[in-house]
Motif scaffolding. Structure first.
Motif, mmCIF file in Angstrom:
data_model
loop_
_atom_site.group_PDB
_atom_site.id
_atom_site.type_symbol
_atom_site.label_atom_id
_atom_site.label_comp_id
_atom_site.label_asym_id
_atom_site.label_seq_id
_atom_site.Cartn_x
_atom_site.Cartn_y
_atom_site.Cartn_z
ATOM 1 N N GLY B 73 50.587 34.292 46.823
ATOM 2 C CA GLY B 73 50.630 35.425 47.234
ATOM 3 C C GLY B 73 50.701 36.283 48.747
ATOM 4 O O GLY B 73 51.563 36.482 48.963
ATOM 5 N N ASN B 79 56.485 40.588 47.174
ATOM 6 C CA ASN B 79 55.045 40.959 46.493
ATOM 7 C C ASN B 79 55.648 40.136 44.648
ATOM 8 O O ASN B 79 55.435 41.160 44.116
ATOM 9 C CB ASN B 79 55.177 42.395 46.387
ATOM 10 C CG ASN B 79 54.006 42.725 47.339
ATOM 11 O OD1 ASN B 79 53.541 41.886 47.962
ATOM 12 N ND2 ASN B 79 54.284 43.588 48.434
ATOM 13 N N ILE B 81 54.738 37.597 43.640
ATOM 14 C CA ILE B 81 53.629 36.977 43.020
ATOM 15 C C ILE B 81 51.898 37.276 43.432
ATOM 16 O O ILE B 81 52.355 37.481 44.309
ATOM 17 C CB ILE B 81 53.587 35.433 42.985
ATOM 18 C CG1 ILE B 81 52.363 34.307 42.557
ATOM 19 C CG2 ILE B 81 54.011 34.631 44.129
ATOM 20 C CD1 ILE B 81 52.680 33.261 41.862
ATOM 21 N N VAL B 82 51.249 37.944 42.847
ATOM 22 C CA VAL B 82 50.155 38.445 43.352
ATOM 23 C C VAL B 82 49.077 38.266 42.201
ATOM 24 O O VAL B 82 49.076 38.609 40.821
ATOM 25 C CB VAL B 82 50.414 40.536 42.641
ATOM 26 C CG1 VAL B 82 48.903 40.937 44.234
ATOM 27 C CG2 VAL B 82 51.918 41.043 43.709
ATOM 28 N N PRO B 83 48.478 37.586 42.837
ATOM 29 C CA PRO B 83 46.901 36.915 42.496
ATOM 30 C C PRO B 83 46.074 37.996 42.583
ATOM 31 O O PRO B 83 46.017 38.794 43.242
ATOM 32 C CB PRO B 83 46.873 36.241 43.038
ATOM 33 C CG PRO B 83 47.614 35.849 44.455
ATOM 34 C CD PRO B 83 48.640 37.107 43.939
ATOM 35 N N THR B 84 45.219 37.749 40.717
ATOM 36 C CA THR B 84 44.164 38.943 40.965
ATOM 37 C C THR B 84 43.000 38.279 40.490
ATOM 38 O O THR B 84 43.407 37.497 39.690
ATOM 39 C CB THR B 84 44.334 40.402 40.019
ATOM 40 O OG1 THR B 84 44.729 40.056 39.241
ATOM 41 C CG2 THR B 84 45.648 40.909 40.652
ATOM 42 N N LYS B 85 42.202 39.001 40.166
ATOM 43 C CA LYS B 85 40.607 38.200 39.629
ATOM 44 C C LYS B 85 40.886 38.343 37.908
ATOM 45 O O LYS B 85 40.673 36.633 37.746
ATOM 46 C CB LYS B 85 39.559 39.105 40.130
ATOM 47 C CG LYS B 85 38.939 39.414 41.448
ATOM 48 C CD LYS B 85 37.526 39.340 41.513
ATOM 49 C CE LYS B 85 37.473 40.026 42.532
ATOM 50 N NZ LYS B 85 38.106 41.117 42.481
ATOM 51 N N LYS B 86 41.634 38.666 37.911
ATOM 52 C CA LYS B 86 41.428 39.005 35.940
ATOM 53 C C LYS B 86 42.697 37.728 35.527
ATOM 54 O O LYS B 86 42.640 36.732 34.843
ATOM 55 C CB LYS B 86 42.140 40.026 35.443
ATOM 56 C CG LYS B 86 40.647 40.597 35.486
ATOM 57 C CD LYS B 86 41.390 41.974 34.362
ATOM 58 C CE LYS B 86 40.693 43.186 34.016
ATOM 59 N NZ LYS B 86 41.180 44.525 34.022
ATOM 60 N N ARG B 87 43.997 38.194 36.829
ATOM 61 C CA ARG B 87 45.617 36.911 36.416
ATOM 62 C C ARG B 87 46.268 37.208 37.328
ATOM 63 O O ARG B 87 46.089 37.681 38.425
ATOM 64 C CB ARG B 87 45.487 37.478 34.585
ATOM 65 C CG ARG B 87 46.126 39.390 34.477
ATOM 66 C CD ARG B 87 47.251 39.580 33.845
ATOM 67 N NE ARG B 87 47.670 40.880 33.694
ATOM 68 C CZ ARG B 87 47.626 41.434 33.973
ATOM 69 N NH1 ARG B 87 45.576 42.166 33.314
ATOM 70 N NH2 ARG B 87 47.742 43.163 33.826
ATOM 71 N N LEU B 89 49.603 37.614 38.954
ATOM 72 C CA LEU B 89 50.625 39.004 38.528
ATOM 73 C C LEU B 89 52.118 38.555 38.908
ATOM 74 O O LEU B 89 52.268 37.945 39.800
ATOM 75 C CB LEU B 89 50.594 40.478 38.795
ATOM 76 C CG LEU B 89 49.563 41.034 38.611
ATOM 77 C CD1 LEU B 89 49.370 42.088 39.326
ATOM 78 C CD2 LEU B 89 49.374 41.293 36.548
ATOM 79 N N TYR B 91 56.655 39.237 39.038
ATOM 80 C CA TYR B 91 57.510 40.489 38.775
ATOM 81 C C TYR B 91 58.802 39.496 38.763
ATOM 82 O O TYR B 91 58.917 39.467 40.488
ATOM 83 C CB TYR B 91 57.484 40.969 39.562
ATOM 84 C CG TYR B 91 55.949 42.585 39.500
ATOM 85 C CD1 TYR B 91 55.061 42.028 40.792
ATOM 86 C CD2 TYR B 91 55.637 42.938 38.780
ATOM 87 C CE1 TYR B 91 53.527 42.571 39.752
ATOM 88 C CE2 TYR B 91 54.757 43.800 38.378
ATOM 89 C CZ TYR B 91 53.241 43.677 39.356
ATOM 90 O OH TYR B 91 52.068 43.730 38.832
#
Lengths: 118, 279
Positions: B73, B79, B81-87, B89, B91
């Motif tokens: 990320g 933007n 590839i967006v790393p988040t805690k859940k998964r 993301l 685009y």
């Protein structure tokens, strides 16, 4: 908890912005200290994917609630993945007026894109 | 010979000139590089002889290998590839296929899969001339790779006419670069002149010689362009008058070579062009 509202200025008396991803500032209300502060929105310059960049900034501020008039599909997806709850309001109130609406439960919780941006 | 047709401002007549020049020449190749909105094929009769998909790669994450370091990320400029805690993301339509996220991933959790971003279509006319056009998938962020593929069909020993996109963005740069000569099609308005100035700046940077054609010419307003051309030392190759009958024919998908006045204009332009190119 922290609540973020897209705004045209950097304080609670500022007008809210109709464009979440490309507003000039996010005004953030901290319910623990009962204070407002603002951050400049870096996504205003993004060529594309501005909604995502806007959400990333709010996540790094530990915001858990966003209240905006419109949220595009990319922003909603990012908000969901970052566990930030989105709410929607109508009209063009001031930032502090949006907060009143939120606490009086006069805002709508969002689950789908209200507007698609490319 | 690689001749690029540019304008700056949209709607000045690039496609009109491209398809009529192509029809006029006995031997030519027409490459429609306005991949967001290709129109040349609407004017040219022929049979489809080739169609191919243009693809790009986009990242796919193996979540079990991901350690949430967020390096992917941080690296991505778009933007996508967006790393988040859940998964994580992804685009796909924002991905510019740079390969960076996979390189910076410490646990090899990223692989690439293919996705179609557009098509290349090749048409052969009854007189054995070729038209090649590119079409960008709706929602995709960049037509540059489609234009690259269209230009691969340039035939070095032929008269290649490259119909470029409007404006001066990445797509236009990709379409015009490498051209031997550029025709700037403009209209006698301040908007036409202002956008033409941007194209001239681009052509200067790319060191491409150029000439101007004033389309929708009108004695009352042509001076707007003529003065600019004089001040900037650019030849005016010719003028095509503003005629409602031309617009009507074009709206019906017809070329204009059957019109005597138009044919004269094209003949004059090609003579001037030969002179310019050989100079």
């Amino acid at each position: 908890m922290k609540i973020a509202i897209p705004a045209q200025g950097d304080n609670q008396y500022a007008k809210t912005s109709a464009r979440f991803a490309r507003c000039s500032h996010f005004v953030i209300y901290d319910s623990t200290s009962l204070t407002f502060y603002a951050i400049e929105n870096s996504a205003i310059k993004a060529q594309s994917g501005a909604g995502i960049e806007a959400v990333k900034q709010l996540a790094s501020e530990d915001v858990t609630v966003v209240i905006a008039p419109h949220l595009g599909p990319k922003a909603l997806d990012a908000l969901d993945a970052l566990s930030i709850k989105p709410y929607q309001y109508d009209g063009q109130p001031l930032v502090r007026e949006v907060l009143y609406k939120y606490f009086e439960k006069d805002v709508k919780e969002l689950h789908y894109a209200t507007q698609t941006h490319v | 010979m690689k001749l690029a047709i540019l304008s700056g401002k949209g709607g000045t007549g690039k496609t009109m000139l491209s398809v009529n020049l192509f029809s006029y020449k006995n031997h030519a190749v027409l490459l429609d590089c306005d991949v967001e909105e290709p129109n040349d094929h609407l004017f040219i009769e022929g049979r489809l002889f080739h169609k191919e998909l243009v693809t790009k790669q986009y990242p796919v994450v193996t979540e079990t290998r991901c350690i949430h370091c967020e390096r992917c990320g941080d690296f991505c400029q778009f933007n996508a590839i967006v790393p988040t805690k859940k998964r994580i993301l992804v685009y796909e339509e924002l991905c510019h296929d740079c390969g960076g996220c996979k390189l910076v991933c410490p646990t090899n959790a990223i692989r690439y899969e293919n996705k179609a971003v557009g098509t290349i279509t090749s048409i052969m006319t009854p007189t054995n001339k070729q038209l090649i056009y590119g079409t960008l998938e709706i929602g995709e962020i960049s037509g540059v790779s489609i234009i690259e593929h269209v230009k691969k069909q340039i035939q070095p020993d032929q008269y290649n006419i490259i119909d470029c996109p409007p404006g001066t963005s990445c797509s236009t740069v990709e379409a015009v670069q490498g051209a031997d000569y550029a025709i700037i099609v403009t209209e006698p308005t301040v908007f036409g002149k202002s956008d033409m100035a941007m194209v001239v700046e681009l052509l200067d940077k790319l060191h491409i010689p150029r000439g101007i054609i004033i389309n929708k010419a009108d004695l009352l307003y042509d001076h707007i362009i003529e003065e600019y051309a004089k001040d900037n030392n650019i030849s005016i190759l010719g003028k095509i008058p503003f005629e409602k009958t031309y617009a009507k024919e074009l709206a019906n998908g017809n070329t204009l070579l059957h019109n005597k006045e138009f044919l004269n204009a094209i003949q004059h332009i090609t003579t001037q062009l030969d002179g310019e190119y050989n100079a």
